[in-house]
Design a protein around this motif. Structure first.
Motif, short mmCIF file in Angstrom:
data_model
loop_
_atom_site.label_atom_id
_atom_site.label_comp_id
_atom_site.label_asym_id
_atom_site.label_seq_id
_atom_site.Cartn_x
_atom_site.Cartn_y
_atom_site.Cartn_z
N PRO A 71 12.92 36.17 12.56
CA PRO A 71 11.60 36.33 11.94
C PRO A 71 10.53 35.75 12.86
O PRO A 71 10.74 34.67 13.44
CB PRO A 71 11.71 35.51 10.65
N ASN A 72 9.42 36.46 13.03
CA ASN A 72 8.42 35.97 13.99
C ASN A 72 7.04 36.53 13.68
O ASN A 72 6.89 37.47 12.92
CB ASN A 72 8.85 36.33 15.40
N HIS A 73 6.04 35.92 14.31
CA HIS A 73 4.65 36.32 14.16
C HIS A 73 4.16 37.08 15.40
O HIS A 73 2.96 37.13 15.66
CB HIS A 73 3.77 35.10 13.91
N GLY A 74 5.09 37.60 16.19
CA GLY A 74 4.68 38.37 17.37
C GLY A 74 4.18 37.47 18.48
O GLY A 74 4.65 36.34 18.64
N HIS A 75 3.22 37.98 19.21
CA HIS A 75 2.71 37.30 20.40
C HIS A 75 1.62 36.30 19.98
O HIS A 75 0.59 36.69 19.46
CB HIS A 75 2.13 38.37 21.33
N MET A 76 1.87 35.02 20.18
CA MET A 76 0.92 33.98 19.76
C MET A 76 0.37 33.25 20.98
O MET A 76 1.13 32.66 21.75
CB MET A 76 1.61 32.96 18.84
N VAL A 77 -0.95 33.30 21.14
CA VAL A 77 -1.63 32.46 22.12
C VAL A 77 -2.17 31.26 21.35
O VAL A 77 -2.97 31.42 20.42
CB VAL A 77 -2.79 33.21 22.80
N LEU A 78 -1.71 30.07 21.71
CA LEU A 78 -2.02 28.86 20.94
C LEU A 78 -2.76 27.88 21.85
O LEU A 78 -2.18 27.30 22.77
CB LEU A 78 -0.72 28.23 20.42
N VAL A 79 -4.06 27.73 21.59
CA VAL A 79 -4.90 26.82 22.38
C VAL A 79 -5.20 25.59 21.52
O VAL A 79 -5.54 25.73 20.34
CB VAL A 79 -6.20 27.53 22.80
N ASN A 80 -5.04 24.42 22.10
CA ASN A 80 -5.20 23.15 21.37
C ASN A 80 -4.35 23.12 20.09
O ASN A 80 -4.86 22.78 19.00
CB ASN A 80 -6.67 22.89 21.03
N PRO A 81 -3.07 23.48 20.19
CA PRO A 81 -2.24 23.52 18.97
C PRO A 81 -1.98 22.13 18.41
O PRO A 81 -1.83 21.16 19.15
CB PRO A 81 -0.93 24.15 19.47
N GLU A 82 -1.94 22.07 17.07
CA GLU A 82 -1.62 20.82 16.37
C GLU A 82 -0.62 21.14 15.27
O GLU A 82 -0.89 21.97 14.41
CB GLU A 82 -2.87 20.23 15.71
N ILE A 83 0.52 20.48 15.30
CA ILE A 83 1.49 20.62 14.21
C ILE A 83 1.10 19.61 13.14
O ILE A 83 1.00 18.42 13.40
CB ILE A 83 2.92 20.38 14.71
N SER A 84 0.83 20.12 11.92
CA SER A 84 0.33 19.23 10.86
C SER A 84 1.38 18.89 9.83
O SER A 84 1.24 17.91 9.10
CB SER A 84 -0.88 19.87 10.18
N GLU A 85 2.44 19.70 9.72
CA GLU A 85 3.52 19.39 8.78
C GLU A 85 4.86 19.77 9.37
O GLU A 85 4.96 20.78 10.09
CB GLU A 85 3.32 20.17 7.47
#
Ligand code: NI
Length: 166
Positions: A71-85
């Motif tokens: 399962p996936n969300h396709g192509h993700m460009v993540l700038v300044n990513p923050e994991i919050s949970e």
């Protein structure tokens, strides 16, 4: 576009902490395109982080869409990513373009909530699980100078030499 050189362990630049992106401009988008091409050039790669090509900024790309039964969300460009949970944990096998000769078993959260900007500066939020959540946690680690090697419980029992690619 260009395929960039990937730094490999033990290059000291892989231990650096990356800085947040402040300008969402054409130069950023051109870099993201190059980073994407570099990821696609790697055998079976599902993610890449800017520090792996020597750019110490908080930019990662994850794309698990080429993996079966994932399962996936396709192509993700993540700038300044923050994991919050974070929720749950599981052991799984990981590889890395910067550690080409080995894979390793690493404990990661099974589900995460992630906030990030895209390459245009738009806010995004994702609920991720399983392999895709693992890939994001691996790439975000690169922004803080961490490799999967740093998360092995035991190098003796959790590190595996890769078979050579044909
Ligand atoms: Ni990696």
């Amino acid at each position: 576009m260009a395929v960039l050189d990937v730094l490999t362990y033990p290059d000291p630049r892989l231990k650096e902490i990356a800085a947040p992106v402040e300008r969402f401009d054409e130069a950023l988008r051109a870099f993201v395109a190059d980073l994407d091409e570099t990821m696609r050039d790697g055998p079976g790669a599902v993610g890449i982080a800017a520090p792996q090509v020597g750019r110490l900024e908080r930019i990662v790309i994850v794309d698990c869409s080429g993996r079966k039964n994932t399962p996936n969300h396709g192509h993700m460009v993540l700038v300044n990513p923050e994991i919050s949970e974070w929720d749950g944990y599981a052991v799984g096998r990981e590889g890395c373009l910067s550690v080409p000769d080995y894979t390793g078993n690493v404990i990661r959260a099974e589900r995460i909530t992630l906030e990030a900007k895209d390459e245009n500066g738009a806010a995004q939020s994702f609920e991720l699980e399983g392999f895709e959540a693992r890939a994001v946690q691996h790439e975000v680690d690169h922004l803080d100078g961490m490799l999967f090697l740093d998360r092995l419980v035991s190098r003796r029992s959790d590190l595996f030499r890769r078979k050579k690619y044909k």
